[in-house]
Scaffold this active site. Structure first.
Site, PDB file in Angstrom:
ATOM      1  N   GLU A  86       3.254  -2.460  13.929  1.00 12.53           N
ATOM      2  CA  GLU A  86       4.533  -2.550  13.091  1.00 12.53           C
ATOM      3  C   GLU A  86       4.936  -1.207  12.547  1.00 12.53           C
ATOM      4  OE1 GLU A  86       5.203  -5.871  10.488  1.00 12.53           O
ATOM      5  OE2 GLU A  86       3.804  -6.902  11.610  1.00 12.53           O
ATOM      6  N   CYS A  99       7.625   4.872   8.528  1.00 11.74           N
ATOM      7  CA  CYS A  99       6.415   4.537   8.020  1.00 11.74           C
ATOM      8  C   CYS A  99       5.518   3.739   9.231  1.00 11.74           C
ATOM      9  CB  CYS A  99       6.533   3.416   6.817  1.00 11.74           C
ATOM     10  SG  CYS A  99       5.029   2.749   6.364  1.00 11.74           S
ATOM     11  N   CYS A 106      -6.209  -4.886   9.086  1.00  8.65           N
ATOM     12  CA  CYS A 106      -7.064  -3.906   8.277  1.00  8.65           C
ATOM     13  C   CYS A 106      -8.259  -4.585   7.943  1.00  8.65           C
ATOM     14  CB  CYS A 106      -6.247  -3.546   7.105  1.00  8.65           C
ATOM     15  SG  CYS A 106      -6.842  -2.328   6.133  1.00  8.65           S
ATOM     16  N   CYS A 110      -7.853  -5.644   0.677  1.00 12.71           N
ATOM     17  CA  CYS A 110      -7.391  -5.507  -0.846  1.00 12.71           C
ATOM     18  C   CYS A 110      -6.561  -6.954  -1.150  1.00 12.71           C
ATOM     19  CB  CYS A 110      -6.303  -4.488  -0.914  1.00 12.71           C
ATOM     20  SG  CYS A 110      -6.996  -2.971  -0.467  1.00 12.71           S
ATOM     21  N   CYS A 113      -2.697  -7.380  -0.952  1.00 16.36           N
ATOM     22  CA  CYS A 113      -1.855  -7.025   0.257  1.00 16.36           C
ATOM     23  C   CYS A 113      -2.040  -8.155   1.342  1.00 16.36           C
ATOM     24  CB  CYS A 113      -2.686  -5.603   0.741  1.00 16.36           C
ATOM     25  SG  CYS A 113      -1.902  -5.091   2.467  1.00 16.36           S
ATOM     26  N   SER A 212      -4.400   5.273  -2.652  1.00 21.76           N
ATOM     27  CA  SER A 212      -3.859   4.046  -3.236  1.00 21.76           C
ATOM     28  C   SER A 212      -4.873   3.823  -4.282  1.00 21.76           C
ATOM     29  CB  SER A 212      -3.858   2.985  -2.217  1.00 21.76           C
ATOM     30  OG  SER A 212      -3.114   3.288  -1.282  1.00 21.76           O
ATOM     31  N   ASN A 288       5.111  -6.401  -4.370  1.00 22.36           N
ATOM     32  CA  ASN A 288       6.042  -7.125  -3.447  1.00 22.36           C
ATOM     33  C   ASN A 288       5.541  -8.614  -3.482  1.00 22.36           C
ATOM     34  OD1 ASN A 288       7.973  -5.306  -2.945  1.00 22.36           O
ATOM     35  ND2 ASN A 288       6.272  -4.374  -1.843  1.00 22.36           N
ATOM     36  N   CYS A 331       5.927  -2.666   1.203  1.00 18.39           N
ATOM     37  CA  CYS A 331       4.610  -2.173   0.961  1.00 18.39           C
ATOM     38  C   CYS A 331       3.925  -3.722   0.869  1.00 18.39           C
ATOM     39  CB  CYS A 331       4.307  -1.375  -0.185  1.00 18.39           C
ATOM     40  SG  CYS A 331       5.276  -0.053  -0.454  1.00 18.39           S
TER      41      CYS A 331
HETATM   42  N1  SAH Z   1      -4.812   1.357   3.757  1.00 15.13           N
HETATM   43  C1  SAH Z   1      -3.996   2.646   3.219  1.00 15.13           C
HETATM   44  C2  SAH Z   1      -2.675   2.599   3.961  1.00 15.13           C
HETATM   45  C3  SAH Z   1      -1.734   1.573   3.528  1.00 15.13           C
HETATM   46  S1  SAH Z   1      -0.686   2.171   2.352  1.00 15.13           S
HETATM   47  C4  SAH Z   1      -3.934   2.870   1.806  1.00 15.13           C
HETATM   48  O1  SAH Z   1      -4.417   1.594   1.182  1.00 15.13           O
HETATM   49  O2  SAH Z   1      -3.455   3.752   1.242  1.00 15.13           O
HETATM   50  C5  SAH Z   1       0.234   0.750   2.058  1.00 15.13           C
HETATM   51  C6  SAH Z   1       0.473   0.581   0.306  1.00 15.13           C
HETATM   52  O3  SAH Z   1       0.904  -0.458   0.108  1.00 15.13           O
HETATM   53  C7  SAH Z   1      -0.907   0.915  -0.630  1.00 15.13           C
HETATM   54  O4  SAH Z   1      -0.503   2.113  -1.321  1.00 15.13           O
HETATM   55  C8  SAH Z   1      -1.089  -0.456  -1.117  1.00 15.13           C
HETATM   56  O5  SAH Z   1      -1.521  -0.220  -2.329  1.00 15.13           O
HETATM   57  C9  SAH Z   1       0.440  -0.939  -1.154  1.00 15.13           C
HETATM   58  N2  SAH Z   1       0.588  -2.455  -1.308  1.00 15.13           N
HETATM   59  C10 SAH Z   1      -0.064  -3.233  -0.766  1.00 15.13           C
HETATM   60  N3  SAH Z   1       0.100  -4.789  -0.828  1.00 15.13           N
HETATM   61  C11 SAH Z   1       1.055  -4.620  -1.528  1.00 15.13           C
HETATM   62  C12 SAH Z   1       1.981  -5.335  -2.037  1.00 15.13           C
HETATM   63  N4  SAH Z   1       1.837  -6.763  -2.067  1.00 15.13           N
HETATM   64  N5  SAH Z   1       2.931  -4.846  -2.947  1.00 15.13           N
HETATM   65  C13 SAH Z   1       3.295  -3.752  -3.274  1.00 15.13           C
HETATM   66  N6  SAH Z   1       2.491  -2.718  -2.639  1.00 15.13           N
HETATM   67  C14 SAH Z   1       1.507  -3.058  -1.908  1.00 15.13           C
END
Ligand code: SAH
Length: 339
Positions: A86, A99, A106, A110, A113, A212, A288, A331
């Site tokens: 994606e 992006c 993954c 988290c 996410c 992050s 989100n 995100c």
């Molecule tokens: N694994 C790496 C790259 C992914 S970046 C990392 O964690 O940095 C994706 C970003 O989206 C991360 O900063 C994460 O904190 C954010 N993210 C994940 N789930 C989200 C959500 N539901 N709403 C908003 N941001 C989110």
């Protein structure tokens, strides 16, 4: 068939004769967007025919594209097996962003996410990472403005969990005879894989770094981002403090605002204390939301209050605009609504 996107120029110099052939092909593919070897008129005719038999220089046709009302586009990019990568194109005046994903799924799980919910399916190859960029670039830009974008490794996956392929892709994108993207236009985002972060710090060419964080204490971060149990905040920030930065360069910290979990003024003060002394900028990302997630987005007032506390502590903080929400491109939403 081999995909050209999988190879660095020095590798091509070994694989193909004469040794400058790789450079010719790189220029044609990445600078002139040649779609066939036949179009490469600087190559002798027999070479063109021969190369066409074993090399693919066109990205695979997009599996599906989702168009957001705000102009954001989400791409499902097909891979040689039946998986999909994606990528997202986010248009902005003079500063488009592409992006890209580093993995399918993954492993980090988290809790806020969606990608984390599906687990890791597999690593992407360097070529599959480069191909996402080429696909989004050519679908949105013209040859004249072909380099009017930045790249963020903020799609699916943890880039430092697929270190070798990600670094190889970065070298291919950076190659001056190819796409020629400068390192300050590439940002690698990590949840904090420490040994790999230290490896990155020692590379000859280093992209911008984003961390992050989403959790300003180990107690909170242990729950939100299980990787914190292995590499706690203090160790992570120590590594960030040692990370080589250029003059005026800053580390970006992404902080997801979760209602009643990470959005209090006390959280903001804890975050400001953590970042003291680090050339940092904070991207606040209001959650989100999704039915599958047990968290809520804070009110606009709470978001503003949080930002104000950071600013009062001399931490630059920006609220990330929500882009592509209607097509699950925002995100943390990748891997949703596939059909
Ligand atoms: N694994 C790496 C790259 C992914 S970046 C990392 O964690 O940095 C994706 C970003 O989206 C991360 O900063 C994460 O904190 C954010 N993210 C994940 N789930 C989200 C959500 N539901 N709403 C908003 N941001 C989110």
């Amino acid at each position: 068939m081999r995909a050209i996107f999988d190879f660095e120029r020095p590798e091509l110099a070994v694989l193909l004769a004469p040794s400058y052939r790789g450079t010719q092909i790189f220029k044609s593919v990445y600078q002139r967007w040649a779609q066939t070897f036949e179009a490469m008129t600087d190559l002798p005719k027999p070479a063109r025919t021969e190369l066409a038999e074993s090399w693919r220089i066109e990205p695979l046709p997009v599996h599906r594209r989702f168009d957001s009302a705000d102009g954001t586009r989400r791409y499902l990019v097909p891979l040689e097996d039946s998986e999909l990568a994606e990528a997202v194109f986010i248009p902005e005046n003079h500063r488009n962003t592409i992006c890209i994903s580093s993995q399918v799924g993954c492993a980090l799980a988290c809790t806020f996410c969606l990608t984390g919910k599906i687990g890791l399916k597999r690593n992407l190859t360097a070529g599959e990472i480069v191909e996402q960029v080429v696909t989004a670039q050519r679908d949105n830009l013209s040859l004249q403005d072909r380099d009017s974008f930045n790249i963020v490794l903020m799609g699916m996956g943890e880039p430092l969990h697929n270190y070798d392929n990600v670094m190889k892709a970065i070298r291919i994108l950076h190659d001056p005879e190819g796409m020629n993207l400068s390192m300050n236009r590439i940002t690698l985002s990590t949840a904090g894989m420490l040994p790999a972060l230290e490896r990155l710090a020692a590379e000859p060419v280093i992209p911008n770094l984003a961390i992050s964080l989403t959790g300003a204490t180990n107690k909170k971060r242990d729950v939100l981002m299980p990787i914190n149990r292995k590499y706690p905040i203090e160790q992570l920030l120590d590594a960030v403090r040692r990370f080589p930065l250029k003059h005026r360069q800053r580390v970006t910290f992404e902080y997801v605002l979760l209602k009643d979990v990470t959005d209090s003024p006390e959280d903001a003060r804890a975050l400001a204390r953590l970042l003291a002394g680090i050339p940092a900028k904070v991207n606040l990302i209001p959650l989100n939301e999704s039915e599958e997630l047990n968290y809520k987005r804070p009110s606009d007032a709470a978001i503003e209050r949080f930002q104000n506390v950071l600013v009062a502590h001399n931490v630059s903080a920006f609220v990330r605009k929500n882009r592509g929400n209607d097509i699950s491109a925002a995100c943390g939403q990748l891997m949703k609504k596939w059909a």
